[in-house]
Each structure stands twice: as structure tokens, then as C-alpha cells.
Design an enzyme around this catalytic site. Sequence first.
Site, mmCIF file in Angstrom:
data_model
loop_
_atom_site.group_PDB
_atom_site.id
_atom_site.type_symbol
_atom_site.label_atom_id
_atom_site.label_comp_id
_atom_site.label_asym_id
_atom_site.label_seq_id
_atom_site.Cartn_x
_atom_site.Cartn_y
_atom_site.Cartn_z
ATOM 1 N N HIS A 191 13.701 35.142 74.207
ATOM 2 C CA HIS A 191 12.841 35.770 75.205
ATOM 3 C C HIS A 191 12.076 36.942 74.621
ATOM 4 C CE1 HIS A 191 11.578 38.157 78.655
ATOM 5 N NE2 HIS A 191 11.668 37.058 79.365
ATOM 6 N N VAL A 219 19.895 29.554 79.477
ATOM 7 C CA VAL A 219 19.438 28.398 80.252
ATOM 8 C C VAL A 219 18.178 27.808 79.638
ATOM 9 C CG1 VAL A 219 20.398 29.368 82.364
ATOM 10 C CG2 VAL A 219 17.986 29.737 81.830
ATOM 11 N N GLU A 237 7.973 37.089 74.275
ATOM 12 C CA GLU A 237 7.342 38.311 74.758
ATOM 13 C C GLU A 237 7.476 39.491 73.817
ATOM 14 O OE1 GLU A 237 8.352 39.204 78.749
ATOM 15 O OE2 GLU A 237 7.842 37.210 79.493
#
Length: 890
Positions: free
Chosen positions: A507, A566, A538
Site C-alpha cells: 500500500h 486482503v 501510494e
Amino acid sequence: MKRCIALALSLLLALSLLAGCGGNKTETTTTAPATDTNVSTAPPAASDSDLPKATEAPAEEDDEENYDTGDASLDDPLNADGIGETELLVVSFGTSYNDSRRETIGAIEKAMVEAFPEVSVRRAFTSNIIIDHIARRDGEVIDDMTQALDRAVANGVKNLIVQPTHLMPGFEYSDVVNEVAQYADAFDSIIIGKPVLNTEQDFRRVAETIAADTASYDDGKTAIVFMGHGTEADSNAVYAKMQTVLTGMGLANYYIGTVEAEPSVEDVLAAVKAGNYSRVVLQPLMIVAGDHANNDMAGGEEDSWDTIFREAGYEVVPVLKGLGSMPAIQQLLVEHCAYSMEDDYTTGDASLDDPLNADGIGETELLVVSFGTSYNDSRRETIGAIEQAMIEAFPGADVRRGFTSNIIIDHVARRDGEVIDDMTQALDRAVANGVKTLIVQPTHLMDGFEYNDVVNEIAQYGDAFDQIVIGRPILDTDEDFKTVAETIVEATAEYDDGETAIVFMGHGTEADSNAVYAKMQTVLTGMGKTNYYIGTVEAEPSVEDVLELVQAGNYSRVVLEPLMIVAGDHANNDMAGGEEDSWDTVFRDAGYEVVPILRGLGSMPAIQQLLVAHCAAAVEAAGVSLDGQDLSKAASAADMTAVEDVVEPGMVPVSAESLVDGTYPVEMRSSSSMFKADHVDLKVENGEMYAVLYMSSTAYPYMFAGTAAEAAAAAGAYGLIPLEDAGEFGTFTLPVEALDAGLTFAAYSRNKELWYDRTLLFRSDSLPGEAFSDGFFTTAQSLGLADGNYSCAVTLEGGSGKAGVQSPAALTVKGGVCTATVVWSSSNYDYMKVDGEQYLPTTTDPGSTFEIPVLCFDRPMTVLADTTAMSQPHEIEYSLCFDSASIQAA
């Protein structure tokens, strides 16, 4: 005389048409009012008929447009009832040209029907001028937006999907979004698809489509000119962008202009003259070939594009074909609609997932906290699998779930009906169940913002449990990094053939903890896995950084897999999606074969066991709670949770003398979210009041009428108010000096063995009318109002703030009893309740109107109003206040 009147009317009609849209007959629409209502939507994009904010021009007289535009009977207006629970509403500006409507808008709708057989497709137009004109001329009835949305509500639609056919994100598209937002509370879910030109990939696909469609004219001597509508909105830039894309494709003889903005026809003519062309092909860059195409582009008037280019010496070939007639454009809109629906229809069966939100927890709870995902299969296979591993590892604890993302929780609840606790709900559930030892195991990858938020929120409940134990995230120690690295290498071993780069997408975060990705890269490289790469969505390393590293190697294939618990939205879209900036697309465009693997770390048994080990280590290291009860300690400021002010401005204390002896339900407000009662009764007796608090939790065994310091000083020697056993509930009976006033009490925590300050307020406006003695309220009798009719200013509070009532309201006094006629701003209220009595509306036009008793003036009067605007009727609490100083005889 009649001829003079007819001539005058004709002149007025001509002037109004000229004023409507650049001097030509134009199909425009008024704009819907903006709204603050939140709705679940894709980012805005635009419309081929985005007009300046203007009033609709008068509709054409029947004898003004009797030319043959095709057979309307061949067009299906898609306005039938019997819609079902899921509707796909295709929204277009519209056109009165029958053949074009069928071949463009109708073809798009048909493509939607074929692509989504499980939903009911319906039509709506935004231009009421067009709708009215077709109805007069052809007898065909087409729904406008309001009619279509009201039809959906009346048919009991639960899931509304809206797919506009607009070209870009301008005024018209925004109007659609705003109007749909007015119905936000009428459906379980609303999804709004993107318009035609939304991404870079969309521009290229449209450019390729129109180039292929006009290829037969591209002979080296022909300028191919597309006419768009144009808009005053910033979205007009799409035309310049389309020009840039065409030029970049080597199509230097393709030109884009607009009717009502820039580039203008004069700009395009100048550009064409700079070339060496003998012929000009004109075609609309609009969904339909309607009024603009037939008149502004191909018409015979002196300012039409056809005329302008002919007078400039060119052979002109007008092609009356709307973009909507092209299968590639139809498919593009289908894909946009499918993309917006994807998270709602292809994520698996939610019924297979256990939300672990039951009561009956016991004294020890293990709360597994995750960010969450709305992807049902992934949620079950990752978070659910971790929770199951905890259940097996810790049979002595009751395992429960908490998510930190309320957006995901709300989305899953609307779409699937599955209820998942957020952190507050999960912690309140633990308190209500009398949990003494709370163990919390976050499933987060690292010690970053999200993990710290979990720790901070749990700290607010520091006085609610005997002890709280919090486990560490996945990547905490050097050994953890090695374990995870070995796990992901083993999971992808089948792809490690020497010609494949294996890329994991994390992430990323702005926190210092982002360094875990660089550290994971170092660990993998140290293991000799130089073909394994770590990047982030990001932060850094970015996809560009990873691509550069992969290109430095000798690979023909790239495997993509998320480095996340996930395989949710980021994995499905940012990693494996079809958009131009997805990692899949980036690596494909770079020439690699790409294999995306939608598998979250949480599905791997080794990761599940790593979290189990972290939880076990935290439990082992935890101290033992104190036994017995020491009543001599008060909580410090650091021990306290956030304190809320329960006294509202303007509140006036109400004493027992104003009340009639009896027992009444009363609303209690507490300064601490930690101290709540299931329900409260107010007992009034002989000039004194007592509040009986019914508690389902035994977390607080004692209370004290005073401060925590005073309670600690007393140490139980005097003034102790015990929690008494009342069967299903325990009860505290507290003295109440006055209603609508902040009262100081102390509550003793069994778990923390500390006294905590609590401020309680009991609201007078929650009591029934019969609880008050005569003369307490200002009434028609106390004001001396004679029988007759009056008006009075009235204010409304409560609800969402969107509803309103007409002020002044009409009053009728008869026999000293005052009745008010309350007219709501909405016609969706089917009854009101005042002081326990139900009242039905006398009319619903223009708004729901009720005749209700005025119990008092100059004080808020609590009422309930039942709204049918939602998919299920819902009672909403409001307060009405009638101002006696404003009363005037009617």
C-alpha cells in the site's frame, strides 16, 4: 386581426429560439439544484450537451418540426414498471430525431440489456423540452429524471445503477449526479457510472473508433472535422485533449471543433486552410446526431458548418452519425458501467462470511481488528481465516471482529445485509457483555498510522476492562521479515523460472513505517531472490521505480501479487485492473506478459500463524489484574476518556414542582460514552425526583452523588449507591435535583478500581405531556386566546436538517384547545405522532399536511414523523417550537 396575432407569435417564437442556443433550434435543459447529500459515485466526467446554466427555450410548435425524423414507434422508451430490486437507469440528454434516438441511445440501452441480463434497464432523458416535443408530435412517453427515479422508488428498487451517456464531466453530468443525490435515502445503494471520456485510455479508444469509422474518407486530400457541443465548464478541455490524442496518433488531418465554445468553426476553418485539402468531411462528436448535427453542422443556413466550408471552396460531405451508434462506444459505456458495478456484483457470497458480532462473550475476549474489505471472498479467505486460526489457538477466549473502515462496513451492510462491528461498536459490545480481559490483535502489516489509530481508540476504553492486551502487527522484528519473505517466496515458487520478475505491490504510507518495504526488498535480495521486487501504490518504491528495475533485468514475464492482508480494491483495481495506470497495464504496455494473482497475505497459513504467535506473545507478557475492590482511588485526567458537554445552550432547569407525581420514561445524556444506561425512568414523588438507571452491564458496581474525589475520600463509608439486582438488569436509583441541568455523579469501575467523574442530564422534553403540572406550559388558555383562527411562526429542529415546515402555520382554537396545520416541505410523510397519538395527513399536495395539537408555545414540542422516502418507512424525531409572540388573528 388573426393574421397579425399569428405573425406576432411567429416573430416571438423565432426570437426565443434564437436566444435559446446560438440562433438555431437547440435541445437544452434546466439544471437540477446542487445538494450536499453524499452518494456512492464514480469521479465526475462530461456530456455531449453540456450547456451554460440557462432556462430552456420554448418548445417547437408542432408545425415547426414536422419533417420526417423517422418512425417513433420503432423506439422503446423503456418506461415499464415491474422493475425488480435492481435497476440500471440509462440517462441521456435526449433527441427528438427518432431514427437517431433509436440508433444511438436505443443501441446503448440495448447493449446494456445484453451485458447485464440480471438487472432491469430503464431510460431517462434530462431535457423536458425534448420529452414534451416527442409526446406532442409522436405520442411517445419518455421519463424525465424525476419520473424515472420516482418510478424506481414506487417499484421498490433497492439497488439503483445510473449510467449517463454523456461525453464528458460537465454541467449536464453534474446535474445528473445532483438530482440522483436527492434520492440518496430512497435506495439501499446507488452507483453512478463514468461518462465516455474519463481516462486517458478512453480518449485513445474514442480516437481510434472515430478514425476507423471515417477511414474510407482518409485519402490524403480530405480534412475530417468532428463537431462537438462545447461548454463553459472546465470540462471543455476534453476537445483540445482529443485533438492532441488524434495528432499524436499521426492523424494530422483530423480536427475537433465545437458549436458553443472553443475551438470554434472559425478556428477549425483556419487550421484546415493551413493544410492542402480539397474536401471536408463533417461528423458530430456527440452521442446523437440530433438538432446540432442536422442544423448547426449540416443545415443550409448561412452560419452552418456545411455552408461555411462550402463558401470557403471545399467539397463538403456531412455524415449524420452519432457516436452512440458505434458498437465500440456502446461497449465503452458498458465497460464503464460494469466497472462501477464490479465491487457490488463479483466479490463473492457474503453469506459464507461470519462477522463474529454475537453477544454472550464471557470474561475474556480476543478482538481481531482489521481495516476490512468489501470483497466477500477475499474477506472470508484472509481476515476470516486469521480469525479462525485465533479461535483454534485460543479456545479460552471468545474471538470477535472489528473493522476500522466505516465506508467498507456501510457498503457491505447496504449491498449484502451483513453487519460488521466498527471499533466503537465492538468495544461497546465487550463492555456491555462484562468482558474483563480484552485481547486485541490487529491484522495490520506494519506499525503505521492505521495500527496507531487502533491503539489510540482502545486507549479511550482504558477504564472499561481489568486489563487490555494489544498484539503487534505482522512486520515487527527481523525474524518477522524473514518469515514473511520466505512465505511469499514459497507461495510464488512455481513462477520462479529464471525468466519471470515477481512483483509484490504494497500500500505505502507517508509515515516512517514505509521503510518496511525497502527492508523487505533487502531481505529478499539477501536471500538471493534478485528477481523479486517490492513496490507501493501510494508511496515509494512506485510502479515506475519497479518497472525500471525489472527492465534492467532479462525477463519476459511479470507476476503481480499484493503485499497486503486482503486482495481487495487495491489488488483488483490498482494492481490488476484494466485502467491505463494499473500495474497490469503499465507492465503490459512495457512489453511483458503479465500474470496477476489476486491473493492476500492473510490467506497464507504461515501468515495466520505469525499473527497467532504475536498474539500469544502479548498475552504471555501481560500482567495479572488486581483482585478485590479498593474504593479509595479517583481516576486522574490521564485516565479519563473524552468528556462531552451535555448541557445545551438555552436550557432552563426544571424542578420537581413543575411535574405531576408519577413514573415516566426519560432520556439521559452522559458526559462519557463509557457510561450508558439501557433505559431510564424518572420517578416524581412528593416534590422529589429520582432517576432509575437500568444497566445491562455490571462494569460499574457503585455510584456516588458527587465528584470522584469526594467518592474516593468517602471510601464507601457513606453515600454509596450500589447497583441493585433487578433480574434482567441492574439498577441505580439516583437523586435528581432538576431536569435540563448537568448533575455531578461518580461511577466506580470494577475493572480499574477507580472512581470516574460523570455528568448526567435528564431531558424534560423527552417526558410525556401529562408529566407536567398545569401552568408549566404556555398554552392557548394561558395566553387567553379566544376561539378562532390565527397564524403563528414555527421552527423545526431534528432529522437530517433537509426537511422543513411552512411558517407561519395556521392555528385554530376551539374550546381552549389549539390545533396547528403543519405543512411539510416533503410529501413523503404518512403519519405524525404527538404525545403518543397518531395523526394522518389531510393532504400530500404540495407537501404532507397534518392537523396536530399544540401542546405548548415557546418550548420545543417533540413529534415523530414517519417518512416513506426510504425503501422502508422510518420514524424520525423532530421538535416543533411555536412562538407565542408571533401569533396574529387570521
